[in-house]
Write an enzyme that holds these catalytic residues in place. Structure first.
Site, mmCIF file in Angstrom:
data_model
loop_
_atom_site.group_PDB
_atom_site.id
_atom_site.type_symbol
_atom_site.label_atom_id
_atom_site.label_comp_id
_atom_site.label_asym_id
_atom_site.label_seq_id
_atom_site.Cartn_x
_atom_site.Cartn_y
_atom_site.Cartn_z
ATOM 1 N N SER A 235 -19.077 74.180 36.698
ATOM 2 C CA SER A 235 -18.164 73.855 37.237
ATOM 3 C C SER A 235 -17.062 74.130 36.274
ATOM 4 O O SER A 235 -17.041 73.757 35.117
ATOM 5 C CB SER A 235 -17.984 72.537 37.883
ATOM 6 N N HIS A 237 -14.001 72.330 37.379
ATOM 7 C CA HIS A 237 -13.291 71.337 37.972
ATOM 8 C C HIS A 237 -12.195 72.455 38.830
ATOM 9 O O HIS A 237 -11.022 71.797 39.099
ATOM 10 C CB HIS A 237 -12.570 70.530 36.836
ATOM 11 N N ARG A 240 -8.738 73.259 37.046
ATOM 12 C CA ARG A 240 -7.878 72.344 36.830
ATOM 13 C C ARG A 240 -7.878 71.887 35.562
ATOM 14 O O ARG A 240 -7.195 70.878 35.088
ATOM 15 C CB ARG A 240 -8.158 71.219 38.037
ATOM 16 N N ASP A 268 -19.683 75.255 41.520
ATOM 17 C CA ASP A 268 -18.845 75.233 42.516
ATOM 18 C C ASP A 268 -17.462 76.177 42.008
ATOM 19 O O ASP A 268 -17.573 76.591 40.785
ATOM 20 C CB ASP A 268 -18.193 73.790 42.999
ATOM 21 N N GLY A 270 -14.087 77.914 44.479
ATOM 22 C CA GLY A 270 -14.004 79.136 45.207
ATOM 23 C C GLY A 270 -15.080 79.487 46.328
ATOM 24 O O GLY A 270 -14.923 80.550 46.828
ATOM 25 N N ARG A 292 -11.799 72.064 47.972
ATOM 26 C CA ARG A 292 -10.324 72.110 48.774
ATOM 27 C C ARG A 292 -10.892 72.292 50.293
ATOM 28 O O ARG A 292 -10.207 71.574 51.013
ATOM 29 C CB ARG A 292 -9.332 73.227 48.126
#
Ligand SMILES: Cc1cc2nc3c(=O)[nH]c(=O)nc-3n(C[C@H](O)[C@H](O)[C@H](O)COP(=O)(O)O)c2cc1C
Length: 339
Positions: A235, A237, A240, A268, A270, A292
């Site tokens: 990941s 994040h 971010r 993870d 997208g 998200r």
């Protein structure tokens, strides 16, 4: 009857001024919006996630006996209906303008995923209440929640682990990629990188399976395997925490090659559809986290929104498996994809 589209319409209203609820959540409209829902700086570490997955193709093969695909997976000693889960998302006030409370968010993802036969990962943050909010929901879900703690001092991490054990969680995670989050330092809650030795200390401090989140290279994955971790989350994040990280899914094949079967690999960034989940599994992941879209679903329709999103992606995965001749997750291999 409420549909997933109704959930999106409602989310658009609830999240006005915070998230545009784009037709495809790809990080373009929200570039640089942190606090908020975007990717860091240029936003490329987020947008590259979609670019990569969009470029992977799936080979169709429908000459086989008809079947109902088995999308089930065993993890943490339990059985789940689908191999994808709600990623930890914390900071409703900071990132989503406080349109719903932290408690309402955790309730939505914990209950909605459970109703759909999966489970949620939950987050942590500078405000003590973010972590504490999770604990009653772990109990309610009979342990089927993975709390994700920040890389605090070892002492504070160990204290958190004791609370997670007491709540009966089936395992725990740590977003080790939060190590440079300056806002935590500014708020007097410093976070740190973790050495392999420190990871081992955490593994040895508990019987609970430990899954560090934010592992992006074969070398780092090998350190986790050597430390005795149960798995890793490949990941960034959601793009971010560092500019120009690659798409996590693009790193999975090399990481799987390095660690073999010694770690469960989650990935993870997208992932939006059942076809995306299929691609991640074909590249070598065991399972997938989705961030998200779950936050949007929870804002649009609480637990029902989360359940509908899970069932929608689950149905897409099942259909993709039928169209590729994969009757179980184990049959999804790299041969089913191309570019
Ligand atoms: C607003 C927001 C808050 C997040 N909070 C956390 C957190 O508290 N802990 C954590 O491990 N990851 C956190 N993440 C990262 C997600 O768990 C996940 O890695 C990322 O969102 C996956 O990408 P996706 O949103 O494109 O699916 C957060 C992400 C967003 C967008």
């Amino acid at each position: 009857m409420t549909t997933y589209n109704d959930i999106l319409t409602s989310a658009k209203q609830t999240l006005e001024g915070v998230c545009r609820v784009c037709p495809v959540c790809d990080g373009k409209a929200c570039r640089g919006q942190i606090p908020g829902v975007g990717g860091k700086g240029s936003g490329r570490a987020f947008t590259v996630c979609r670019d990569f997955l969009d470029g992977v193709r799936i080979h169709m093969d429908v000459i086989h006996p008809h079947f109902e695909a088995d999308t089930g997976i065993g993890l943490f000693g339990r059985r789940f209906r689908y191999p994808f889960f709600a990623a930890p998302i914390g900071g409703m006030k900071l990132n989503f303008g406080g349109r719903i409370t932290e408690e309402a968010y955790v309730r939505a993802v914990a209950e909605g995923t459970r109703q759909a036969g999966t489970f949620a990962w939950t987050g942590d943050g500078p405000d003590e209440s973010i972590f504490q909010t999770t604990l009653p929901f772990i109990r309610e879900a009979e342990g089927a929640v993975i709390p994700t703690i920040k890389p605090w001092t070892q002492e504070k991490c160990l204290a958190r682990i004791r609370e997670i054990e007491a709540a009966g969680a089936m395992g725990f995670s740590m977003d080790i990629d939060s190590a440079a989050l300056i806002n935590l330092k500014l708020m007097g809650k410093p976070v740190f990188t973790k050495s392999a030795q420190e990871l081992r200390e955490l593994v040895e401090a508990t019987d609970l399976p430990f899954v560090p989140k934010g592992v992006m290279t074969p070398a780092a994955a090998l350190r986790c395997a050597e430390a005795g971790c149960y798995g890793i989350v490949v990941s960034s994040h959601g793009g971010r925490v560092m500019e120009d990280a690659p798409a996590p899914a693009s790193q999975v094949a090399a990481i799987r090659k390095a660690v073999g079967a010694s770690l469960k690999i989650f990935v993870d960034g997208g992932v939006r559809t059942g076809a995306d989940v299929f691609k991640c599994l074909a590249l070598g992941a065991d399972a997938v986290l989705i961030g998200r879209p779950y936050a949007i679903a929870a804002h649009g329709g609480g637990a029902e929104g989360v359940r509908l999103l899970t069932e929608k992606i689950g149905a897409e995965l099942s259909e993709t498996m039928l169209m590729t001749g994969c009757s179980s997750l184990e049959e999804i291999t790299i041969e089913h994809t191309g570019t």
